[in-house]
Scaffold this motif. Structure first.
Motif, mmCIF file in Angstrom:
data_model
loop_
_atom_site.group_PDB
_atom_site.id
_atom_site.type_symbol
_atom_site.label_atom_id
_atom_site.label_comp_id
_atom_site.label_asym_id
_atom_site.label_seq_id
_atom_site.Cartn_x
_atom_site.Cartn_y
_atom_site.Cartn_z
ATOM 1 N N SER A 1 0.833 -1.192 0.000
ATOM 2 C CA SER A 1 0.000 0.000 0.000
ATOM 3 C C SER A 1 0.879 1.258 0.000
ATOM 4 N N LYS B 1 -0.206 4.200 0.209
ATOM 5 C CA LYS B 1 -0.778 5.145 1.189
ATOM 6 C C LYS B 1 -0.197 4.901 2.572
ATOM 7 N N THR B 2 -0.086 3.640 2.946
ATOM 8 C CA THR B 2 0.506 3.333 4.256
ATOM 9 C C THR B 2 1.925 3.864 4.319
ATOM 10 N N TYR C 1 2.363 -0.302 -9.168
ATOM 11 C CA TYR C 1 1.589 0.091 -7.975
ATOM 12 C C TYR C 1 0.118 -0.252 -8.178
ATOM 13 N N ASP C 2 -0.440 -0.985 -7.194
ATOM 14 C CA ASP C 2 -1.813 -1.479 -7.304
ATOM 15 C C ASP C 2 -2.794 -0.444 -6.769
ATOM 16 N N GLY C 3 -2.894 0.679 -7.492
ATOM 17 C CA GLY C 3 -3.724 1.798 -7.028
ATOM 18 C C GLY C 3 -5.189 1.441 -6.847
ATOM 19 N N HIS D 1 -6.555 -1.296 -5.734
ATOM 20 C CA HIS D 1 -6.855 -1.963 -4.445
ATOM 21 C C HIS D 1 -6.383 -1.117 -3.258
ATOM 22 N N ASP D 2 -5.504 -0.155 -3.525
ATOM 23 C CA ASP D 2 -5.016 0.689 -2.414
ATOM 24 C C ASP D 2 -5.980 1.861 -2.287
ATOM 25 N N SER D 3 -7.238 1.506 -1.933
ATOM 26 C CA SER D 3 -8.283 2.526 -2.097
ATOM 27 C C SER D 3 -8.849 3.053 -0.781
ATOM 28 N N PRO E 1 -4.483 1.120 5.589
ATOM 29 C CA PRO E 1 -4.574 0.952 4.128
ATOM 30 C C PRO E 1 -3.885 -0.325 3.645
ATOM 31 N N GLN E 2 -2.802 -0.712 4.283
ATOM 32 C CA GLN E 2 -2.085 -1.930 3.888
ATOM 33 C C GLN E 2 -2.939 -3.173 4.208
ATOM 34 N N LEU F 1 -5.763 -3.266 1.802
ATOM 35 C CA LEU F 1 -5.360 -3.734 0.467
ATOM 36 C C LEU F 1 -5.292 -5.259 0.448
#
Lengths: 10, 214
Positions: free
Chosen positions: B33, B35-36, B88-90, B92-94, B135-136, B139
């Motif tokens: 993630s 974001k994390t 980067y898995d944007g 799912h990192d929602s 966030p992690q 995800l």
């Protein structure tokens, strides 16, 4: 400065 | 310094190193993630702001550790959002990071040891760190699985604050030192890992991969 709260851990 | 805090900091360094190695070696940040990692970078910068304010004589390890944390977390964000952005898995990192940042900032203004800028930044950093892993975890729940190396990262990351709780018990008992805000936030932070710790110990330790019920 002396008046700051002392957080001595990371 | 006591053994719990020493191993806590080592576990934290290990987590940062594991994640960096994973991204660098696989040249991919899939399952990570961003974001994390951004939230952790914000935590370190707001918590160690004194490095930028007062002249930093790098003679002691604490200053060096602070610089390592800040530079490693910023570099990790660079790898995720720039160098390996394509992986980067944007989608799912929602999780909305604002839902973590705003309450942490608000709470830091309400509940703090001293109402002054540095102290509020420190308090904000403590509250934010408590929820920064969400966030992690979110995800992983969305993708339904976690790579083994990512599980090791999470285990090290979660263990660091769990060891700090033992450090706080030790310091309360032997030094009658109490930092209530850090303790409460640290307990909340560690509780958030309980579900993952269970999966890690029952699965990853036996060589299986963590796959959440889809």
């Amino acid at each position: 400065p002396a008046d700051e709260v002392d957080h001595d851990e990371l | 310094m006591n053994i719990f805090r020493l191993f806590g900091d080592l576990s934290h360094l290990a987590a940062i190193a594991i994640l960096l190695l994973k991204i660098w070696k696989t040249r991919s940040c899939a399952g990570v993630s961003g974001k994390t990692q951004l939230l952790f970078a914000v935590c370190f910068i707001t918590r160690y702001i004194d490095l930028f304010l007062h002249f930093v004589s790098l003679y002691n390890t604490e200053k060096v550790m602070k610089l390592i944390y800040i530079s490693a977390s910023v570099f990790t964000c660079y790898l995720i959002f720039f160098k390996f952005k394509a992986t980067y898995d944007g989608n799912h990192d929602s999780m909305r990071a604002e839902f973590l940042i705003v309450p942490a900032a608000g709470l830091a203004c309400l509940i703090n040891t001293k109402f002054d800028a540095i102290e509020i930044l420190w308090t904000f950093s403590i509250y934010l760190e408590a929820v920064a892993i969400l966030p992690q975890l979110f995800l992983i729940s969305k993708t339904g699985e976690a790579e083994t190396i990512t599980s090791h990262y999470l285990f090290a990351q979660g263990s660091y604050r769990a060891l700090y709780i033992l450090n706080w018990i030790y310091r309360y008992h032997y030094e009658s030192h109490v930092d209530t805000i850090a303790i409460v936030a640290g307990v909340v932070q560690t509780i958030l890992y309980c579900d993952f710790f269970y999966l890690y110990i029952t699965k990853v330790v036996k060589g299986q991969k963590i796959v959440l019920p889809a």
